[in-house]
Each structure stands twice: as structure tokens, then as C-alpha cells.
Design a protein around this motif. Structure first.
Motif, PDB file in Angstrom:
ATOM      1  N   UNK A  73       0.814  -1.214   0.000  1.00 11.64           N
ATOM      2  CA  UNK A  73       0.000   0.000   0.000  1.00 11.64           C
ATOM      3  C   UNK A  73       0.848   1.266   0.000  1.00 11.64           C
ATOM      4  N   UNK A  74       2.063   1.174   0.516  1.00 11.69           N
ATOM      5  CA  UNK A  74       2.970   2.324   0.463  1.00 11.69           C
ATOM      6  C   UNK A  74       3.637   2.407  -0.906  1.00 11.69           C
ATOM      7  N   UNK A  75       4.104   1.278  -1.396  1.00 11.42           N
ATOM      8  CA  UNK A  75       4.869   1.266  -2.655  1.00 11.42           C
ATOM      9  C   UNK A  75       3.982   1.309  -3.886  1.00 11.42           C
ATOM     10  N   UNK A  76       2.693   0.951  -3.728  1.00 19.48           N
ATOM     11  CA  UNK A  76       1.778   0.845  -4.868  1.00 19.48           C
ATOM     12  C   UNK A  76       2.374  -0.099  -5.914  1.00 19.48           C
ATOM     13  N   UNK A  77       2.968  -1.185  -5.400  1.00 18.54           N
ATOM     14  CA  UNK A  77       3.503  -2.273  -6.228  1.00 18.54           C
ATOM     15  C   UNK A  77       4.703  -1.854  -7.085  1.00 18.54           C
ATOM     16  N   UNK A  78       5.337  -0.755  -6.716  1.00 23.72           N
ATOM     17  CA  UNK A  78       6.597  -0.385  -7.355  1.00 23.72           C
ATOM     18  C   UNK A  78       7.741  -0.961  -6.534  1.00 23.72           C
ATOM     19  N   UNK A 124       0.570   9.192   3.856  1.00 23.13           N
ATOM     20  CA  UNK A 124       1.683  10.136   3.898  1.00 23.13           C
ATOM     21  C   UNK A 124       2.987   9.437   3.533  1.00 23.13           C
ATOM     22  N   UNK A 125       3.214   8.237   4.065  1.00 26.71           N
ATOM     23  CA  UNK A 125       4.419   7.477   3.716  1.00 26.71           C
ATOM     24  C   UNK A 125       4.454   7.185   2.219  1.00 26.71           C
ATOM     25  N   UNK A 126       3.295   6.888   1.656  1.00 28.71           N
ATOM     26  CA  UNK A 126       3.192   6.640   0.208  1.00 28.71           C
ATOM     27  C   UNK A 126       3.646   7.876  -0.571  1.00 28.71           C
ATOM     28  N   UNK A 127       3.189   9.036  -0.155  1.00 25.82           N
ATOM     29  CA  UNK A 127       3.582  10.274  -0.836  1.00 25.82           C
ATOM     30  C   UNK A 127       5.077  10.528  -0.702  1.00 25.82           C
ATOM     31  N   UNK A 128       5.638  10.220   0.462  1.00 24.77           N
ATOM     32  CA  UNK A 128       7.052  10.481   0.691  1.00 24.77           C
ATOM     33  C   UNK A 128       7.943   9.567  -0.151  1.00 24.77           C
TER      34      UNK A 128
END
Length: 209
Positions: A73-78, A124-128
Motif C-alpha cells: 500500500x505504500x509502494x503501490x507495487x513499485x 503520507x508514507x506513500x507520498x514520501x
């Protein structure tokens, strides 16, 4: 209305004033009926939509999470290394929770296994970790505690110092730190300035605040 590179802008106004509409226009969710929005002098409609949206990260009050791990969920599968992820978790205030459950903790459908504050910290972690040059906080502090508000405010001077940040909030601590506050009413700008000036001279600002 302008958002200079690296500036921190707060949008304020009552419900229906046009704050969310403005964000939707900036994200090209729909097109303006008059005028145009430009980035470095180029109409944003001329950018490839996917590339344009990759330049913007949104931390919203309404966050959708996949029924997968915190890492996903943070990386969005990247492909992002754990060191970068954990640094973002620390900056977002999520590190203590991660130490209890791990990055592989499955959050449930739309984050059903998390609190509202934990969901926003993941956002927020995802955005960072995605390191976009523009970050939009759309009422993103609504479910956070006082500690988290201080943490987000601190990021404006550290990790987000060089970013162009647009924030929808009425939190006084963030209002005081903004480079500019833009007041909206009925879809129009009715005032702008910094906190000290508006809080002294603008009755409408005081009523909104």
C-alpha cells in the motif's frame, strides 16, 4: 492564483467554497470551463496525463487502501527498497506501528484493520516514497492526533522543504507556517496573505478560522 515552486500554500474556506473543486482541477479530474492552469508556463492539458499525475502526490482525508500488505500500500507495487520505506514510515509517524506488526501486515479491505490515523500515515508514507515535486494535503490532518500534526508540520521544513505543497486545513499551527493562505468563497478567491496579517485585519478570515 499562483503556487510558486517550493512554496507552502494553505487553502481555507467553508464547505462548498471551492477548495476540493480547485484540487480536482489541478489533478485534471475535469477541465476548467474558463481560463487555464499552467505549469512552468505550459497548459497542464498539454502534458501526458499519466506523466502529469506522477508529478503530484495526494494525501487525502478519504484514503483507499488495497487488501494487501502495508508495504504494497505504500509502494503501490513499485520496487522500492525497505530502507526507503522505513524512512518514510518514520517520517510519517508509522514506525512504532510497523515495529509491532511488520511491513507485511495485511490491512484488510480498504484498511479495515487500521485506525483512521494509521491509514493517513500510510498515505503520507506513500507520498514520501514516491518523491513527487508537488504534494497536496486534502484535509489530511482530520484524523491525526496532536503529535502527528506536529510531525507533518515539521516535514514542511525538512523532507518537504523543496516541494511545492498545497494544504486544505484550518489547523492553526499549519496556517502559521504557510508562505501564503488563500481564502475561497463561492468558488472565488476573496483574500490572501500570511497568517499574521490576515488574523489582524480580516474579519472573514477570523470567522472561517
Amino acid at each position: 492564483m499562483a503556487f510558486p515552486k517550493g512554496s507552502k500554500t494553505v487553502l481555507i474556506g467553508r464547505n462548498g467554497s471551492g477548495k476540493s473543486t480547485l484540487i480536482s482541477l489541478l489533478l485534471q479530474l475535469y477541465q476548467p470551463t474558463g481560463g487555464k492552469i499552467t505549469l512552468n508556463g505550459i497548459d497542464i492539458s498539454e502534458f501526458v496525463l499519466r506523466e502529469y499525475r506522477n508529478m503530484v502526490s495526494v494525501v487525502s482525508q478519504e484514503i483507499y487502501l488495497f487488501n494487501s500488505s502495508i508495504r504494497d500500500n505504500i509502494c503501490m507495487y513499485k520496487n522500492i527498497d525497505d530502507k526507503t520505506i522505513m524512512e518514510a514510515c518514520k517520517d510519517s509517524g508509522l514506525a512504532d506501528f510497523i515495529s509491532e506488526v511488520s511491513l507485511d501486515y495485511v490491512v484488510g479491505q480498504n484498511g479495515a484493520m487500521l485506525s483512521g490515523g494509521q491509514k493517513q500515515k500510510i498515505a503520507l508514507a506513500r507520498a514520501l516514497v514516491h518523491n513527487s515535486p508537488v504534494i497536496i494535503f486534502d484535509e489530511a490532518t482530520s484524523n491525526t492526533d496532536v503529535y502527528s500534526e506536529h510531525q507533518i508540520n515539521g516535514l514542511l521544513h525538512t523532507k518537504l522543504k523543496e516541494k511545492t505543497v498545497i494544504i486544505i486545513t484550518h489547523k492553526q499551527e499549519i496556517l502559521k507556517e504557510a508562505d501564503q493562505i488563500i481564502m475561497l468563497k463561492d468558488g472565488a478567491v476573496v483574500g490572501s496573505g500570511v497568517y499574521d496579517d490576515l488574523s489582524k485585519d480580516n474579519l472573514e478570515f477570523k470567522n472561517i478560522e
